[in-house]
Structures are given as C-alpha cells and as structure tokens.
Design an enzyme around this catalytic site. Structure first.
Site, short mmCIF file in Angstrom:
data_model
loop_
_atom_site.label_atom_id
_atom_site.label_comp_id
_atom_site.label_asym_id
_atom_site.label_seq_id
_atom_site.Cartn_x
_atom_site.Cartn_y
_atom_site.Cartn_z
N GLU A 263 20.13 -4.54 17.49
CA GLU A 263 21.52 -4.78 17.12
C GLU A 263 22.45 -4.85 18.32
O GLU A 263 23.39 -5.66 18.34
CB GLU A 263 21.99 -3.68 16.16
CG GLU A 263 21.32 -3.70 14.80
CD GLU A 263 19.96 -3.00 14.78
OE1 GLU A 263 19.29 -3.03 13.74
OE2 GLU A 263 19.58 -2.41 15.82
N ASP B 97 18.35 4.86 -0.06
CA ASP B 97 18.08 4.86 1.38
C ASP B 97 18.54 6.15 2.04
O ASP B 97 18.10 6.48 3.14
CB ASP B 97 18.75 3.66 2.05
CG ASP B 97 18.03 2.36 1.75
OD1 ASP B 97 17.00 2.40 1.06
OD2 ASP B 97 18.51 1.30 2.20
#
Length: 313
Positions: free
Chosen positions: A58, A117
C-alpha cells in the site's frame, strides 16, 4: 425502511469509476491486490489498460499514485481503510498531502461494519487521521447515490481527496430528482425544532429512522447529513445549533477526532451542548456487521434513546 433498496457503497465506488472514466480520460485506478473486495475489479474489467495492481504494498501504491498525479493523471489509490489511511499514513501525508497532489484515495471496508474481519481490520480512526492532513478533503457518503456523486465531485476537485466506503449494504435514501451533491455542503434531510441529529455514512439512514420514531412520540428532531467531514459545512451546523439548542452526532467511527469533534469545532465560537454517539475509546469486535452496529449503539432505537435522554424525556 425494510423495503428500501440496499447497496454497499464499495459497489457504488466501483460502478462510479466506470461511469466517470469517459469524462475523465486521464484517470487511472490502482489497487493493492484487493480489486475484488474494493470493487475496483469492476473498472479493471471495463478498462484493463487503465488499472494497475500494485500488489500487497500500500505504501508503494501511494507513491505510484503521487508520481502519476505529478505527471498530470488523476489516480485513484484503493485499499481497505485500515491500510490506505493507517498503514500508508506517512506516504499519504508526505507524498500526497505535502505537495498537494491530485490523488484520490478510495478507502473501502471502513468502520465496524467490516464485521467478522474483527478489530484489526475495523478502521475507526481513518477520518481522524485524514482530517489532520492539510488540504485533504474527507468524504463519507451515506448511500449509493451519494457515493457515486462523491466520486465525480472528487474528480472535479483539484487536490487530494479521501473517500470512505463501506462493506455493508445500506439503504438508498438520496434517490430523488432534487438531490444535489456539493463538496463541503451538508444536507438537511428533515427539519425540526427540538434537537439536531448530525450524521455521516451509514448512520444517516438510521438517524432518519430515529427521527421518524421520535416524531411519533412528539419529539421534533432535525436530521443533517454531513457527507463532507472536511471541510465541514460550519454555516449549516451553526444555524442548526442556534435554532435547536442541542446536537447529537452519530458516526461509525471513533468519537475521538471524527464527525463529532468536527461539529464541535464548527460551533466553538457559539457553542451548544453536543452529545457524541460512536465508537468510544475502544477497539471493535468480530461479529456480524448488523449486530456490531447495534452493539455500538448506532441503530435507530439507540439514537432515539439518546435523544430522549438529552431532552430529559
């Protein structure tokens, strides 16, 4: 709102990229090995030559986006909010914010509605982080219509923009002919004189439902949708504060540094009591998204209850 159409704003993001490209041919879309999840895969399928998978990197992706913006392109850098705002914060700050480059960050899977998650991926701090970067516009759309409009508005704006999208399907509440999106301008969805509810993102529809429920009990609540948290519509918020005397803010984000604090800052010169509903000084939990939203007090019954407590009813 059981019969209202529901769409996840991450889907809106992917569709909006495809819809906008013909009008903005210098667009390019980057993702960090998450095209299926962020829905940039929709754009990749339509325009494969304008999509770049940067891999699970990222920070590098933000650097690539900065370089492309410096070369005159309009890059959308896409990943989960936890990675786009969290992991890559330094690159966003120094490589995008400092030179004020025309990079758009499409951050999906924000907030506790990421669900199973769990806390590591439930980014409840991203708005606070992005608000601190000078010149960064921060948008948190409430539904499909607003998310698509936000993408186009980001493209028309010259400078860095952070767009926050969700995983959970949410009611479409802005599907009306008179709807108009303008950066930095909030929307009064319901007028009222007793108190103002200021919401953003998925909590807007819940706040509207809360206002309807309160009306049945004789409480007249104004509802304001703040889709652009930075720059916030200080004029609209100050007007509501002056006219109703009390404000309740509702956000799927930490109560530290998010919408609530932005509202307080907007009325600091002429303050009224502001009560914040959001994720308190704690991490999220793993579980079904709808159950978590209720657990953290972001559903209509909890909002209505808080309003009644504030009004002493």
């Amino acid at each position: 709102m059981a019969d209202v159409k529901k769409i996840a704003t991450r889907d809106s993001y992917g569709n909006a990229l495809v819809e906008c490209f013909p009008d903005f041919p210098n667009m390019v879309v980057l993702d960090a090995d998450l095209a299926a999840a962020t829905k940039t895969g929709i754009f990749k399928k339509a325009y494969p030559e304008r999509h770049i998978d940067c891999g699970i990197a990222e920070c590098d992706m933000i650097g690539v986006a900065a370089g492309m913006a410096a070369a005159g392109m309009i890059p959308f850098a896409s990943s989960f909010a936890m990675f786009a705002a969290g992991r890559a914060f330094e690159q966003v700050r120094n490589s995008v914010g400092y030179p004020h480059l025309n990079v758009k960050i499409g951050a999906t899977h924000a907030g506790i509605s990421v669900g199973e998650d769990g806390a590591t991926h439930q980014c409840n701090e991203d708005i606070a982080l992005m608000r601190t970067i000078p010149g960064m516009v921060v948008i948190n759309p409430s539904d499909d219509v607003e998310a698509k409009a936000a993408v186009r508005a980001a493209l028309e704006h010259d400078g860095p923009v952070y767009l926050r999208f969700g995983r959970l399907a949410v009611p479409v509440i802005n599907d009306r002919p008179d709807y108009r999106f303008e950066l930095g301008k909030g929307v009064t969805l319901r007028d009222g004189k007793d108190i103002t509810i200021v919401a953003s993102g998925l909590t807007v529809s819940e706040s509207l439902q809360a206002a309807e429920d309160l009306a049945a009990e004789g409480i007249d609540a104004r509802v304001i949708n703040i889709h652009t948290i930075k720059p916030i519509d200080a004029e609209l918020v100050a007007k509501a504060a002056a006219e109703t005397g009390k404000i309740v803010t509702v956000e799927e984000h930490s109560v530290i540094g998010g919408l609530g604090d932005a509202v307080i800052g907007a009325i600091a010169e002429n303050p009224v009591p502001v009560y914040k509903i959001g994720v308190n000084d704690e991490f999220g939990k793993s579980g079904p998204a709808t159950e978590l939203i209720d657990l953290f007090g972001l559903t209509a019954p909890h909002i209505a209850k808080k309003v009644k407590e504030v009004l002493g009813k």
